[in-house]
Enzyme design. Sequence first.
Site, PDB file in Angstrom:
ATOM      1  N   ASP A  24       0.829  -1.206   0.000  1.00  0.00           N
ATOM      2  CA  ASP A  24       0.000   0.000   0.000  1.00  0.00           C
ATOM      3  C   ASP A  24       0.863   1.256   0.000  1.00  0.00           C
ATOM      4  OD1 ASP A  24      -2.355   1.405   0.004  1.00  0.00           O
ATOM      5  OD2 ASP A  24      -2.774   1.158   2.136  1.00  0.00           O
ATOM      6  N   HIS A  41       2.326   3.500  -9.100  1.00  0.00           N
ATOM      7  CA  HIS A  41       2.132   2.065  -9.307  1.00  0.00           C
ATOM      8  C   HIS A  41       3.319   1.458 -10.071  1.00  0.00           C
ATOM      9  CE1 HIS A  41      -1.759   2.318  -7.564  1.00  0.00           C
ATOM     10  NE2 HIS A  41      -2.337   2.951  -8.566  1.00  0.00           N
ATOM     11  N   LEU A 135      10.386 -20.783  -4.191  1.00  0.00           N
ATOM     12  CA  LEU A 135       9.367 -19.886  -3.634  1.00  0.00           C
ATOM     13  C   LEU A 135       8.020 -20.092  -4.336  1.00  0.00           C
ATOM     14  CD1 LEU A 135       8.680 -17.303  -1.888  1.00  0.00           C
ATOM     15  CD2 LEU A 135       9.184 -15.987  -3.962  1.00  0.00           C
TER      16      LEU A 135
HETATM   17  C1  IPE Z   1      -5.479  -2.824  -0.208  1.00  0.00           C
HETATM   18  O1  IPE Z   1      -5.119  -1.505  -0.361  1.00  0.00           O
HETATM   19  C2  IPE Z   1      -5.520  -3.516  -1.545  1.00  0.00           C
HETATM   20  C3  IPE Z   1      -4.237  -3.788  -2.169  1.00  0.00           C
HETATM   21  C4  IPE Z   1      -3.058  -3.530  -1.658  1.00  0.00           C
HETATM   22  C5  IPE Z   1      -4.304  -4.411  -3.477  1.00  0.00           C
HETATM   23  P1  IPE Z   1      -6.202  -0.338  -0.528  1.00  0.00           P
HETATM   24  O2  IPE Z   1      -5.438   0.920  -0.631  1.00  0.00           O
HETATM   25  O3  IPE Z   1      -7.126  -0.657  -1.637  1.00  0.00           O
HETATM   26  O4  IPE Z   1      -7.011  -0.435   0.847  1.00  0.00           O
HETATM   27  P2  IPE Z   1      -7.787   0.677   1.664  1.00  0.00           P
HETATM   28  O5  IPE Z   1      -8.734   1.332   0.707  1.00  0.00           O
HETATM   29  O6  IPE Z   1      -6.788   1.647   2.177  1.00  0.00           O
HETATM   30  O7  IPE Z   1      -8.448  -0.057   2.775  1.00  0.00           O
HETATM   31  C1  IPE Z   2      -1.448   0.284  -3.429  1.00  0.00           C
HETATM   32  O1  IPE Z   2      -1.326   1.653  -3.444  1.00  0.00           O
HETATM   33  C2  IPE Z   2      -1.829  -0.294  -4.763  1.00  0.00           C
HETATM   34  C3  IPE Z   2      -3.178  -0.861  -4.823  1.00  0.00           C
HETATM   35  C4  IPE Z   2      -4.077  -0.774  -3.894  1.00  0.00           C
HETATM   36  C5  IPE Z   2      -3.531  -1.576  -6.030  1.00  0.00           C
HETATM   37  P1  IPE Z   2      -2.553   2.652  -3.392  1.00  0.00           P
HETATM   38  O2  IPE Z   2      -2.954   2.953  -4.792  1.00  0.00           O
HETATM   39  O3  IPE Z   2      -3.637   2.130  -2.533  1.00  0.00           O
HETATM   40  O4  IPE Z   2      -1.872   3.917  -2.739  1.00  0.00           O
HETATM   41  P2  IPE Z   2      -2.473   4.923  -1.667  1.00  0.00           P
HETATM   42  O5  IPE Z   2      -3.046   4.089  -0.555  1.00  0.00           O
HETATM   43  O6  IPE Z   2      -3.532   5.721  -2.364  1.00  0.00           O
HETATM   44  O7  IPE Z   2      -1.317   5.734  -1.237  1.00  0.00           O
HETATM   45 MG    MG Z   3      -4.116   2.350  -0.570  1.00  0.00          MG
END
Ligand code: IPE
Ligand code: IPE
Ligand code: MG
Length: 244
Positions: A24, A41, A135
Amino acid sequence: MNYKELIKMINHERMPKHIAIIMDGNGRWADEHNTKRVIGHKEGAKTVRRIVETAVEAGLKYLTIYAFSTENWQRSKQEVNYLLKLIMDSLVKEIDDLITNNVNIRFIGSKKELEKSYNKKVLNTCKTSWNNDGLHLNVAMNYGGRRELIDAFKLMSDDIISGKIEAERIDDEMVSNYLYTAYIPDPDLIIRTSGEKRLSNFLVWQSVYSEFWFTKTLWPDFSREEFIQSILDFQNRKRRYGTR
Ligand code: IPE
Ligand code: IPE
Ligand code: MG
């Protein structure tokens, strides 16, 4: 200390078998760098490579990475399309190297909604990796813990109706084996980057006795060193499973 030195500090008798990661913070990383979310990303995909390599070097058996949740469809169409394409493109690029490194790759998650996104070549190549015993890399794609349970309930109901299983005999092990993660051990350690402290629908059934490791580091900045630190920290914990 660099990560190679840290790896030497791992006690292999207390190695977690399965680490699962909620990757995240890509969006916030992009904000901090005054750039677009998709660039975050893209940077995050580089971290995946780094951490998978490190997991192989550390001798980890199972690594599950949360790549796209069932809730992530609610993001903008542009972001969703970019993410799905990025996940497939990264795999196309990395898959030969992964296979050479004895990695066994599979997707966990719902196939529904994804028919068009999966790259046939990647899926077929994944199948050829299933004899690999290094792995085990599970990519959680269109994954939701509740969706996984609902899918399992449906399969179990069908099997009860057809007489394949008896409702009376349902136990923990049987439920586990109806999940996408059938025959994969429960995660010992769940890591979440970016400072959030929640599960966000990840491994709902499997995480009941997982240890958690939270870090404020945003996923694109997550380093090999920090990954090994999380393993070293895990090794000092006492897991009691409610017994004392
Ligand atoms: C969780 O992250 C999903 C992934 C890492 C794929 P999100 O960014 O979507 O989760 P929330 O919205 O903070 O709970
Ligand atoms: C994680 O990063 C990637 C996915 C959830 C797919 P985010 O896109 O959720 O990044 P933040 O949480 O907005 O920083
Ligand atoms: Mg996120």
